[in-house]
Design a protein around this motif. Structure first.
Motif, PDB file in Angstrom:
ATOM      1  N   PRO A  33     -55.110  37.652 -28.439  1.00 46.54           N
ATOM      2  CA  PRO A  33     -56.455  37.787 -27.890  1.00 46.54           C
ATOM      3  C   PRO A  33     -57.137  36.425 -27.812  1.00 46.54           C
ATOM      4  CG  PRO A  33     -56.086  39.378 -29.631  1.00 46.54           C
ATOM      5  CD  PRO A  33     -54.909  38.455 -29.623  1.00 46.54           C
ATOM      6  N   LEU A  34     -57.920  36.223 -26.777  1.00 50.61           N
ATOM      7  CA  LEU A  34     -58.622  34.970 -26.575  1.00 50.61           C
ATOM      8  C   LEU A  34     -59.619  34.767 -27.705  1.00 50.61           C
ATOM      9  CD1 LEU A  34     -58.883  32.622 -24.613  1.00 50.61           C
ATOM     10  CD2 LEU A  34     -60.651  33.897 -23.450  1.00 50.61           C
ATOM     11  N   ALA A  35     -59.558  33.631 -28.373  1.00 49.11           N
ATOM     12  CA  ALA A  35     -60.452  33.333 -29.479  1.00 49.11           C
ATOM     13  C   ALA A  35     -61.053  31.954 -29.284  1.00 49.11           C
ATOM     14  CB  ALA A  35     -59.696  33.399 -30.797  1.00 49.11           C
ATOM     15  N   LEU A  36     -62.265  31.784 -29.782  1.00 50.42           N
ATOM     16  CA  LEU A  36     -62.945  30.508 -29.702  1.00 50.42           C
ATOM     17  C   LEU A  36     -63.121  29.935 -31.095  1.00 50.42           C
ATOM     18  CD1 LEU A  36     -65.770  31.414 -27.160  1.00 50.42           C
ATOM     19  CD2 LEU A  36     -63.702  30.112 -26.704  1.00 50.42           C
ATOM     20  N   GLU A  37     -63.111  28.616 -31.173  1.00 51.15           N
ATOM     21  CA  GLU A  37     -63.366  27.924 -32.429  1.00 51.15           C
ATOM     22  C   GLU A  37     -64.550  26.993 -32.216  1.00 51.15           C
ATOM     23  OE1 GLU A  37     -60.062  25.883 -34.177  1.00 51.15           O
ATOM     24  OE2 GLU A  37     -58.686  27.505 -33.699  1.00 51.15           O
ATOM     25  N   LYS A  38     -65.539  27.058 -33.116  1.00 47.74           N
ATOM     26  CA  LYS A  38     -66.653  26.130 -33.033  1.00 47.74           C
ATOM     27  C   LYS A  38     -66.121  24.721 -33.247  1.00 47.74           C
ATOM     28  CE  LYS A  38     -70.696  28.792 -34.253  1.00 47.74           C
ATOM     29  NZ  LYS A  38     -71.809  28.880 -35.192  1.00 47.74           N
ATOM     30  N   VAL A  39     -66.617  23.793 -32.457  1.00 41.71           N
ATOM     31  CA  VAL A  39     -66.099  22.431 -32.498  1.00 41.71           C
ATOM     32  C   VAL A  39     -66.362  21.785 -33.852  1.00 41.71           C
ATOM     33  CG1 VAL A  39     -66.272  20.135 -31.470  1.00 41.71           C
ATOM     34  CG2 VAL A  39     -66.300  22.147 -29.999  1.00 41.71           C
ATOM     35  N   ALA A  40     -67.600  21.843 -34.334  1.00 41.30           N
ATOM     36  CA  ALA A  40     -67.968  21.118 -35.553  1.00 41.30           C
ATOM     37  C   ALA A  40     -67.393  21.737 -36.815  1.00 41.30           C
ATOM     38  CB  ALA A  40     -69.483  21.033 -35.663  1.00 41.30           C
ATOM     39  N   THR A  41     -67.356  23.052 -36.908  1.00 38.62           N
ATOM     40  CA  THR A  41     -66.987  23.684 -38.186  1.00 38.62           C
ATOM     41  C   THR A  41     -65.544  24.164 -38.249  1.00 38.62           C
ATOM     42  OG1 THR A  41     -67.788  25.834 -37.419  1.00 38.62           O
ATOM     43  CG2 THR A  41     -69.341  24.436 -38.624  1.00 38.62           C
ATOM     44  N   GLN A  42     -64.881  24.350 -37.115  1.00 33.24           N
ATOM     45  CA  GLN A  42     -63.520  24.891 -37.140  1.00 33.24           C
ATOM     46  C   GLN A  42     -62.509  23.992 -36.454  1.00 33.24           C
ATOM     47  OE1 GLN A  42     -64.610  28.594 -35.287  1.00 33.24           O
ATOM     48  NE2 GLN A  42     -64.484  29.707 -37.214  1.00 33.24           N
ATOM     49  N   LYS A  53     -64.901  12.540 -32.365  1.00 31.88           N
ATOM     50  CA  LYS A  53     -63.559  12.377 -31.778  1.00 31.88           C
ATOM     51  C   LYS A  53     -63.158  13.638 -31.018  1.00 31.88           C
ATOM     52  CE  LYS A  53     -59.315  10.844 -31.207  1.00 31.88           C
ATOM     53  NZ  LYS A  53     -58.976   9.837 -30.229  1.00 31.88           N
ATOM     54  N   ALA A  54     -63.493  14.807 -31.553  1.00 29.67           N
ATOM     55  CA  ALA A  54     -63.185  16.067 -30.864  1.00 29.67           C
ATOM     56  C   ALA A  54     -63.913  16.129 -29.522  1.00 29.67           C
ATOM     57  CB  ALA A  54     -63.565  17.259 -31.732  1.00 29.67           C
ATOM     58  N   TYR A  55     -65.185  15.723 -29.506  1.00 30.32           N
ATOM     59  CA  TYR A  55     -65.923  15.712 -28.242  1.00 30.32           C
ATOM     60  C   TYR A  55     -65.367  14.662 -27.274  1.00 30.32           C
ATOM     61  CZ  TYR A  55     -69.377  19.103 -29.737  1.00 30.32           C
ATOM     62  OH  TYR A  55     -69.995  20.257 -30.126  1.00 30.32           O
ATOM     63  N   ARG A  56     -64.880  13.526 -27.783  1.00 31.32           N
ATOM     64  CA  ARG A  56     -64.248  12.537 -26.905  1.00 31.32           C
ATOM     65  C   ARG A  56     -62.964  13.088 -26.294  1.00 31.32           C
ATOM     66  NH1 ARG A  56     -65.895   8.768 -30.955  1.00 31.32           N
ATOM     67  NH2 ARG A  56     -63.818   8.778 -31.873  1.00 31.32           N
ATOM     68  N   GLU A  57     -62.211  13.866 -27.057  1.00 32.59           N
ATOM     69  CA  GLU A  57     -60.993  14.495 -26.542  1.00 32.59           C
ATOM     70  C   GLU A  57     -61.334  15.520 -25.452  1.00 32.59           C
ATOM     71  OE1 GLU A  57     -57.564  13.849 -27.507  1.00 32.59           O
ATOM     72  OE2 GLU A  57     -58.674  12.077 -28.144  1.00 32.59           O
ATOM     73  N   ILE A  58     -62.424  16.245 -25.636  1.00 31.40           N
ATOM     74  CA  ILE A  58     -62.873  17.204 -24.613  1.00 31.40           C
ATOM     75  C   ILE A  58     -63.261  16.459 -23.348  1.00 31.40           C
ATOM     76  CG2 ILE A  58     -64.679  18.869 -24.017  1.00 31.40           C
ATOM     77  CD1 ILE A  58     -64.682  19.617 -27.063  1.00 31.40           C
ATOM     78  N   LYS A  59     -64.029  15.384 -23.510  1.00 26.48           N
ATOM     79  CA  LYS A  59     -64.470  14.597 -22.356  1.00 26.48           C
ATOM     80  C   LYS A  59     -63.295  13.987 -21.608  1.00 26.48           C
ATOM     81  CE  LYS A  59     -67.750  11.008 -21.065  1.00 26.48           C
ATOM     82  NZ  LYS A  59     -68.744  10.044 -21.548  1.00 26.48           N
ATOM     83  N   ALA A  60     -62.261  13.582 -22.346  1.00 29.07           N
ATOM     84  CA  ALA A  60     -61.073  12.985 -21.723  1.00 29.07           C
ATOM     85  C   ALA A  60     -60.171  14.028 -21.071  1.00 29.07           C
ATOM     86  CB  ALA A  60     -60.281  12.201 -22.768  1.00 29.07           C
TER      87      ALA A  60
END
Length: 105
Positions: A33-42, A53-60
């Motif tokens: 099943p499709l699941a989401l993970e919060k960027v900051a906490t998970q 760094k996670a947000y930079r990976e998303i932007k890239a």
């Protein structure tokens, strides 16, 4: 005698927006099943990187897509986090193998 109660509330629209779900059941590529993970906490802790760094990976484009949950909360599909981790492992494995091959020559 019972009188009907009038409210100013509109009935809730229970249908998904057009294009929201392309299939009958929302699933990831490996049939979970499709699941989401919060960027900051998970997602960021599981990836062992900082939130920025996670947000930079998303932007890239190497992680994502970003799903806004609210004004101050964002999430990414857990399948994309799994893929990002697998890519980093493969990248490290290939680098290690090429160093061993290059060092033996």
């Amino acid at each position: 005698m019972t009188l009907p109660i009038k409210t100013n509330r509109k009935p809730a629209n229970t249908a998904a927006p057009a294009g929201f779900l392309n299939s009958q059941k929302a699933t990831s590529q490996d049939s979970r099943p499709l699941a989401l993970e919060k960027v900051a906490t998970q997602a960021a802790p599981r990836m062992a990187v900082s939130v920025s760094k996670a947000y930079r990976e998303i932007k890239a484009g190497r992680l994502g897509p970003l799903v806004k949950l609210g004004a101050r909360a964002s999430a990414v599909p857990s399948a994309s986090v799994d893929k990002w981790i697998a890519d980093r492992i493969a990248e490290a494995t290939n680098k290690t193998l090429s160093e061993k091959i290059g060092g033996a020559a």
